[in-house]
Write an enzyme that holds these catalytic residues in place. Structure first.
Site, PDB file in Angstrom:
ATOM      1  CD  GLU A 476      -3.142   0.664   2.534  1.00  0.00           C
ATOM      2  OE1 GLU A 476      -4.167   1.788   1.882  1.00  0.00           O
ATOM      3  OE2 GLU A 476      -3.413  -0.321   2.807  1.00  0.00           O
ATOM      4  CD  GLU A 740      -4.631  -0.133   9.191  1.00  0.00           C
ATOM      5  OE1 GLU A 740      -5.548   0.018   8.072  1.00  0.00           O
ATOM      6  OE2 GLU A 740      -3.944  -1.312   8.666  1.00  0.00           O
TER       7      GLU A 740
END
Length: 890
Positions: A476, A740
């Protein structure tokens, strides 16, 4: 002592080499020992040499004495700047009484300011004559397919009869590159030229190579790998040609100036040669493979790929560099063919491995992971990113393997097939990130809170690699706008992010849709849809932050039309002023836990906030008609929000913590309903045992809103909470960066879904702004710009007995700290010259307030003291102060 300037910068960098700004902006900070010191005037002089600064006849620019209290982003208004030229400058200041103060000097150097300065052409591999790529055995699947070519090894030999007095290399690549001269690496940039929207802007770097040249033959070279240009980018499995291009290339020119005034340019052209070398293949996500038995063979003629330099710009911010190295904490051998190395810290970078006694052809594999699952690396969360480096030994007694064109997010490394026993001194972690100046420090009496601050800092380092990414380990690594806007205030506490964010904002602006919508990410790859609420709004919020924190009017002006266009886009599709249409991939309060905030509520709140910011930005820029229009729009959205989402008893639709936080933080509630809404928020926290439910959006607002509305006790309860979900829970379970997700790993459920489970993701670390701003107490007044008017509000609470922070602002050093001992509160503050401060000292006995041996009201530098039952409020001039007072009641 009179004030003296220090920390001189040009375009927000210290001694920049290779500027292309036509009118660069000069800044300086002030320091002084005495209270009340300030600048009343300055004088800037500039000249081609340091010695010329004292010769009036040789000055290029002399402002004369200018009556001004400002030393921030003063534009050059001297003669037109020439390309490839160094300018020395000196600033002298006068104090508030008109007495001459100190001086300081610095320099900057221009790059290639005009298109016709470039003689170089783009060169690369001639695929018509190059042999086919034959990948070695045991390569990663992504590489073994042959879709990723080996890096370019480029070379040019040239002869000079004498050494030049000045030599500059200007270079860039379609890919990532490492320049070389006479077998020596040039400079310390990593992963140059960085990542920008290459279709719109491609950065070049400037290097001083004067001392590397020699009389006679010289060899100029470079290695160019795929990087962001033609490697794997984001989570898009398609080939990179759909992003930028499928062929790497190099553009460079070496400019030599000789003592007799002559100049020679050696540029990339068809006389260069290319070949392959020890790096077989390299990819930012997949890893690097090096075969040390291979030698460089740059013997084949290059192809000229393009004669147009393209959209070149000089690098405007700090490059990626190696900033530190970490030694191995432990080396464990769970099996005969593998070692597990723990560096004790989740970090971003690469490994340097010393190999001893390996036979030629010995293959060693390094796999990277953030966390262990028993004795094995946990790599499911990497998704397609292989994060694997491979080394084939040459057979020397001692060899060193360190990848050049890849980086990984990791704490643990598994070393497979290492010859013999791997000792800790033979392996080190090399930390990489954009080398922005670190300017902040927070610490307190609670080790767990200090660990939280360290985790925030490490998350920032690891995710500020060329762009502000979401996570550094998986497939990502995109520049998500929401993550950036939420974390920007915290990032600016820790470091000077002015140039970093201003440069990235150009990609945010250029990446908009034809209708004027910001995207979710910048640079735009993999995701091409319109930005979601709170994501697209980052294009409005960040330029306003740069104005407030750094006084960067230019960044605000560059972004203004895009900011205005974003609000117009939302309004056009939502005429009832409730943002329910054209919301992109509306994420809501991403990864909130045990609650769901209505997405249209969140969207409408951000619509209001963006309209309000555009109104304020318009006023700053003198766009008064726009300002009035957007103030009216903001009022309309606020009324629509209350009508649709707020009941008469202050209940906000959905009843979530984030819903109340948005309504309170963005000023969307009628004043009469604010106390009730705060009570509802507090009740939700209470019923959950002081546990949060906020995701990315809400978490940044949680502690600040509670503190602002008299519930600092709840803010501290959340700070100290170590049961799930909380910051403390991850810390208690070994986190060294921000996760996260609150539930990235839990004792009751193990690992979360690997689809989105990064263990280095700074968004939930946005609480760091509150640690500086309220716990320690450093803030600025609502109408202040660039910390001209400080608001110092130390907030004793929780189980802390002391806290302190220091921030190197654009005007100078600010310090605020407090301690509690034997019923006495001590507050230490430092206010930079030219600034003023409002200091709030919480005490039940304001009459007990003293500064040193004097009552506070009579102390030098204290302009005013106001008292209430719970605090004393002081107005201060610049200087250092130590106040004592009766401690507040717990």
């Amino acid at each position: 002592m009179t004030p003296h300037p220090y920390g001189l910068t040009v375009e927000q960098r210290h001694e920049p080499l290779g500027l292309d700004a036509a009118r660069p902006r000069l800044s300086w900070k002030l320091a002084a020992e005495r209270r009340g010191a300030a600048q009343s005037a300055y004088r800037i002089v500039a000249a081609p040499r340091i010695v010329d600064l004292d010769d009036p006849d040789r000055l290029l620019w002399d402002t004369g004495r200018r009556e001004s209290t400002e030393g921030l982003l003063v534009p050059w208004d001297g003669p037109v700047l020439a390309s490839s030229t160094r300018y020395h400058w000196r600033v002298t200041v006068w104090d508030e009484a008109g007495a001459e103060g100190g001086s300081a000097r610095s320099w900057f150097e221009t790059g290639l300011l005009h298109r016709d300065d470039w003689q170089a052409v783009w060169i690369g591999r001639d695929h018509a004559t190059a042999p086919p790529f034959d990948p070695p055995q045991r390569m990663p699947d992504s590489v073994a397919t042959g879709t990723t070519p080996p890096p370019l090894y480029l070379r040019k030999t040239f002869h000079i009869k004498e050494k030049p007095v000045r030599a500059r290399l200007y270079a860039t690549a379609r890919g990532v590159y490492e320049p070389r001269l006479n077998g020596t690496r040039v400079g310390d940039h990593e992963l140059a030229p960085g990542w920008t929207d290459y279709h719109v802007r491609l950065q070049y770097q400037t290097y001083d190579v004067t001392d590397t040249l020699r009389t006679g033959d010289n060899v100029l070279g470079a290695v160019v790998a795929d990087g962001w240009w033609s490697g794997y980018v984001g989570f898009d499995p398609r080939r990179p040609a759909l992003h930028y291009g499928d062929t790497t290339a190099y553009l460079a020119q070496l400019v030599l100036d000789f003592a007799d005034g002559s100049r020679r340019v050696i540029a990339t052209d068809d006389t260069w040669t290319e070949g392959e070398g020890p790096i077989v293949v390299s990819d930012l996500l997949m890893g690097e493979h090096v075969d040390a038995r291979r030698r460089e063979d740059a013997l084949a003629p290059v192809a000229v790929l393009d004669t147009d330099p393209g959209p070149l710009v000089a690098e405007p911010d700090h490059p990626v560099r190696v900033t530190r190295e970490l030694a191995a904490v432990t080396v464990h051998r769970p099996g005969p063919d593998r070692h597990i190395v723990d560096f004790g810290q989740n970090l971003v970078g690469r490994v340097r491995l010393t190999v001893r006694g390996a036979a030629a052809g010995q293959r060693i594999t390094l796999r990277h992971a953030e966390i262990l699952d028993g004795d094995a690396l946990y790599v499911a969360n990497l998704r397609r990113a292989e994060a694997t480096d491979r080394y084939v030994a040459a057979g020397d007694d001692t060899e060193v393997f360190e990848p050049r064109f890849t980086f990984h997010g990791f704490r643990y490394v598994e070393v497979q097939d290492y010859p013999g026993e791997l000792a800790p001194p033979d392996i080190a972690a090399v930390v990489l990130h954009s080398d922005i100046p670190w300017t902040g420090r927070f610490e307190c009496s609670d080790p767990a809170v200090n660990r939280l601050q360290a985790n925030i800092e490490w998350g920032q380092r690891g995710n500020f690699v060329a762009v502000p990414t979401d996570c550094p380990q998986r497939d990502e690594r995109l520049g998500w706008l929401a993550d950036a806007q939420i974390f920007a205030p915290t990032a600016g506490r820790n470091a000077d992010v002015s140039a970093f964010f201003a440069r990235w904002m150009r990609d945010v602006v250029s990446g908009r849709t034809a209708e004027g919508a910001f995207r979710d990410v910048a640079p735009v790859v993999a995701l091409y849809r319109e930005g979601a609420p709170a994501w697209g709004d980052g294009g409005v919020i960040i330029p306003w932050y740069l104005w407030r924190a750094y006084g960067d009017r230019a960044a605000l002006a560059e972004s203004y039309e895009a900011m205005r266009g974003w609000v117009a886009h939302i309004r056009r599709h939502n005429p009832d002023l409730r943002w329910r249409h054209r919301t992109g991939n509306s994420y809501g309060d991403w990864l909130q836990i045990d609650a769901t905030t209505p997405r249209d509520l969140l969207a409408t709140a951000y619509f209001a906030r963006s309209a309000q910011i555009v109104a304020e930005a318009a006023a700053v820029l003198g766009r008064h008609g726009d300002a009035a229009e957007h103030r009216a729009l903001h009022t309309g959205i606020r009324d629509a929000f209350v009508e649709s989402y707020v009941d008469g008893d202050g209940t906000v639709t959905g009843g979530t913590q984030t819903g109340y936080l948005l309504a309170l933080a963005f000023g969307l509630l009628p004043p009469r309903l604010v106390p009730a809404a705060v009570a509802h928020l507090a009740a939700d926290l209470d019923k959950r045992g002081n546990r949060l439910t906020t995701g990315f959006v809400g978490v940044a607002l949680l502690c600040p809103v509670l503190s602002e509305h008299g519930r600092a006790d709840l803010a501290y309860a959340l700070l100290h909470q170590d049961e799930y979900p909380s910051w403390g829970y991850s810390i208690r379970h070994g986190a060294t960066t921000i996760w996260e997700r609150w539930d990235g790993w839990t004792a009751h459920n193990g690992f979360q879904s690997p689809a989105t489970n990064s263990f280095n993701h700074y968004s939930l670390g946005s609480v760091g702004d509150w640690l500086y701003g309220r716990v320690a107490g450093i803030d600025q007044s609502p109408d202040s710009v660039a910390y001209r008017e400080l608001l110092l509000r130390p907030l004793p609470g929780g189980r802390l007995t002391w806290a302190r922070a220091e921030q190197e602002t654009v005007r100078g050093t600010v310090h605020c700290g407090w301690s509690l001992e034997h019923g006495l509160l001590t507050v230490d503050v430092t206010v930079p010259p030219g600034c003023t401060a409002v200091l709030e000292v919480p005490t039940p006995d304001p009459d007990s307030l003293r500064e040193g041996d004097l009552p506070a009201a009579g102390a030098p530098g204290v302009l005013r003291v106001e008292r209430t039952a719970a605090r004393a409020t002081l107005r201060l001039t610049s200087g250092r102060y130590t106040f004592t007072a009766t401690a507040p009641t717990p």
